[in-house]
Design an enzyme around this catalytic site. Structure first.
Site, PDB file in Angstrom:
ATOM      1  N   LYS A 243     -12.347 125.939  33.930  1.00 28.32           N
ATOM      2  CA  LYS A 243     -11.227 126.716  33.375  1.00 28.32           C
ATOM      3  C   LYS A 243     -11.266 128.167  33.839  1.00 28.32           C
ATOM      4  CE  LYS A 243     -13.651 128.803  29.854  1.00 28.32           C
ATOM      5  NZ  LYS A 243     -13.515 129.948  28.942  1.00 28.32           N
TER       6      LYS A 243
ATOM      7  N   THR B  95      -7.697 130.226  28.258  1.00 29.63           N
ATOM      8  CA  THR B  95      -8.242 131.132  29.261  1.00 29.63           C
ATOM      9  C   THR B  95      -7.212 131.487  30.320  1.00 29.63           C
ATOM     10  OG1 THR B  95     -10.347 130.043  28.882  1.00 29.63           O
ATOM     11  CG2 THR B  95     -10.203 131.425  30.825  1.00 29.63           C
TER      12      THR B  95
END
Lengths: 310, 310
Positions: free
Chosen positions: A170, A227
Site C-alpha cells: 500500500k 494510505t
C-alpha cells in the site's frame, strides 16, 4: 497506548535516547506524537533487555531497520513468546516480508503481525479503528483480547503473508496516487489508479499464497484506501510533493517523515519477479524513484495504456 | 463531449427545455456543467425522436427516471441498436438493476452500460479517466472505439450485472462513509468502513452472478473509492451533511444535487434480500435514511461489532 488500556504495565523501548527520555519525563512522545498525553502506566526505557522480558513484544520500527532491531533481542527472551511486527514494508536487500525477516532472525518466537487502516493520531484520540492481527489461531485470539477495546478493534487472521504483503504494497501504491495528484491529474485518475493497484496486489498476493479475503479486508484494501487517498499519509504526501517537482534528495532529508514506500517499491518489484508476476504500477514507481523514468510521462502512460479488456 | 471528439455529429436530447436551450444557444450546459464550453459538433434538441435516430444512444438520466425516459423511445427506433445506460442505481419500486429495466422496456435494443470512476468535471477538462463499458463482445469493442480517446479510456467487459451493481452500490456506501466523516470519526474509520463496504459488494455481486474481476475493477472498486472519499461526490457530500445534522428534507430540497444513493439504499437492500444476502452497512444506511436508526449510534455500532475473525 492501546496496550496500556488493558494491561497492568507496558514498557516502551526506544532506540533514540531522547525519545525515551521525553516519554519518561513528560509522558509525551515529543518527536513522533507531540500533543498527546500518554498513559502513566506506560514506562519508557533505553535498555532493551528489560522491555524484552514482557509477555508480548510489539516491534514498531521502519521495515528497513527491522532486521537490526530484532537482532538486538536475545533469542532466549522471545522463546515461544508472541512477537508482533508492526512494521510495514519489504526488506530491500533480501526481498523478504517483515514476517519472513522475523522468522529468519528469531525462529523461536511466535510470529504475529498487526496491520490495517489506522493513523496514529486517530488511534491516540480514541477514534474508532479496525485493524487485523495475524498469527496462529490461539495467539491471534489472545492478542485480540489483549489489545482490543471499544474503539480499537483487532480482527483475527491466520494469513501472515497476506497481512504483511498488504501493509507493504500500500505504501508503494500510495506514492503512485500521490504523484498523480501532484501532477494535477484529478480524482478520477487517482481512483482508477487505485483500483488497478489493488488488482496488482491481488495478483501478487495470490501467487504468494495470501488469501483473497485478507487482500480484500482491512489490512489489504482498507489500508490501501486510507494510505492512497489521505494527505495525512506519509507515502501519499511524499508522492504528492514529488509529483509537484520536489526531488527525492529534498524529500529524504531531515524534517520529512519516513516514506516506507521509497525503499519498498524496488523491493516489491524484486519480490514480484521472484514470483514471476509483473506489476506495472509498482515498477513505474520504482523506475521514477530510481530516476530512470520521468514522473509525468510515466504516470500518464500508465493511465493511457492501449485499450483492451479490463 | 466524449462522443463529439470522435464522431461527426452528436445530438443531445434533454427533458428540461431550458437545458436544451442553453446548450443550443450558448454551447454551455448552464444548469449541470457551468463554465465548460461544449463542442460545436454537439447539437441540443427537445425532440426525442430526432435524437433517437442516432446509431448509438447514451441514456444519462437518474436511475429512478430511467423507466419513464426509456418508455419515451419508440421501440422500433432502438431495434438492434446499442443503448448505453449511464445511470447508476437500482430502481426502487422493482429492485431491478438499470440494465434489467432496459431489457424490460426495450427488449430489442442491444444492452450496454458505461460506468466507472469519472467526475464530469474531470472528463470535461480532459483529465485522464478510465471507465468500463459492458456489452456483448462486438458491441463493447465498437463502443470502446467510438468513445475512447487519449484521455478517456473505456475498458471493455461483458459483465453487465457486475458493472450495473457496482455503479449502484457505490452511492449507498458513499453515503455511509460521508456520514462517518460528518460525525468526525476520522479517516481510519472511513477506510475501515470502505473495505467492509467492498466486501458487501463482492458478497452480493457473487450471489447475483457478477464476475469478481468486475467488482475489483474500475466500475466496482475504482468508482467506490472515488465516490466514497471525495467531497466532489454528491453522495459522499450528502452523507457528510447528514452526519453533521442536516435533515433528509433539507438535503432533498432544491439546490442540492441528486444523491442517487438515497433511493438506491432501500432498493439495494431489497435486491440483496431477494438474493438471500445480508448487507449490514447498506441496511444501516437505509434504516438511517428511513428514520428508524440514529446516525451516530448506528455507524459507531457498525464500527464496533463484536470481535471476531475478519
Amino acid at each position: 497506548m492501546v496496550a496500556a488500556r488493558n494491561t497492568q504495565s507496558v514498557s516502551v523501548w526506544a532506540r533514540e535516547s531522547d525519545v525515551a527520555r521525553s516519554i519518561a519525563e513528560t509522558h509525551e512522545n515529543l518527536h513522533f506524537l507531540p500533543g498527546v498525553k500518554l498513559p502513566t502506566a506506560l514506562v519508557a526505557d533505553v535498555e532493551i533487555h528489560r522491555a524484552a522480558s514482557a509477555d508480548v513484544l510489539l516491534v514498531a520500527v521502519p521495515a528497513q531497520a527491522l532486521r537490526a532491531t530484532l537482532a538486538l533481542l536475545p533469542s532466549k527472551s522471545v522463546d515461544a513468546k508472541p512477537v508482533v511486527i508492526c512494521a510495514k514494508g519489504i526488506e530491500r536487500v533480501s526481498g523478504l516480508l517483515v514476517t519472513e525477516v522475523l522468522k529468519e532472525i528469531l525462529p523461536r518466537a511466535v510470529p504475529a503481525i498487526l496491520s490495517g487502516p489506522s493513523f496514529a493520531k486517530d488511534v491516540a484520540r480514541g477514534a474508532p479503528t479496525a485493524i487485523t492481527i495475524a498469527a496462529e489461531h490461539e495467539t491471534a485470539m489472545r492478542l485480540q483480547a489483549t489489545l482490543g477495546s471499544d474503539t480499537f478493534r483487532p480482527y483475527a487472521s491466520s494469513d501472515l503473508t497476506g497481512v504483511a504483503l498488504g501493509g507493504a504494497a500500500k505504501n508503494v501504491y500510495a506514492i503512485a496516487t500521490g504523484i498523480a495528484d501532484g501532477l494535477g491529474l484529478g480524482e478520477s485518475a487517482r481512483a482508477g489508479l487505485l483500483a488497478r493497484s489493488f488488482a496488482e496486489l491481488v495478483r501478487l498476493g495470490t501467487a504468494m499464497g495470501a488469501e483473497t479475503e485478507t487482500l480484500m479486508g482491512l489490512s489489504g484494501l482498507g489500508d490501501l484506501v486510507l494510505t492512497a487517498t489521505s494527505r495525512t499519509s506519509r507515502n501519499f504526501s511524499f508522492g504528492l510533493h514529488f509529483g509537484q517537482g520536489a526531488s527525492l534528495a529534498m524529500l529524504s532529508s531531515k524534517g520529512h517523515p519516513l516514506a516506507e514506500g521509497v525503499d519498498t517499491a524496488p523491493a516489491l518489484v524484486k519480490r514480484a519477479r521472484m514470483a514471476g508476476i509483473e506489476l506495472p504500477i509498482a515498477e513505474t514507481v520504482a523506475a521514477i524513484l530510481g530516476g530512470s523514468l520521468q514522473a509525468r510521462d510515466a504516470i500518464v502512460r500508465l493511465m493511457s495504456r492501449p485499450l483492451r479488456k479490463e
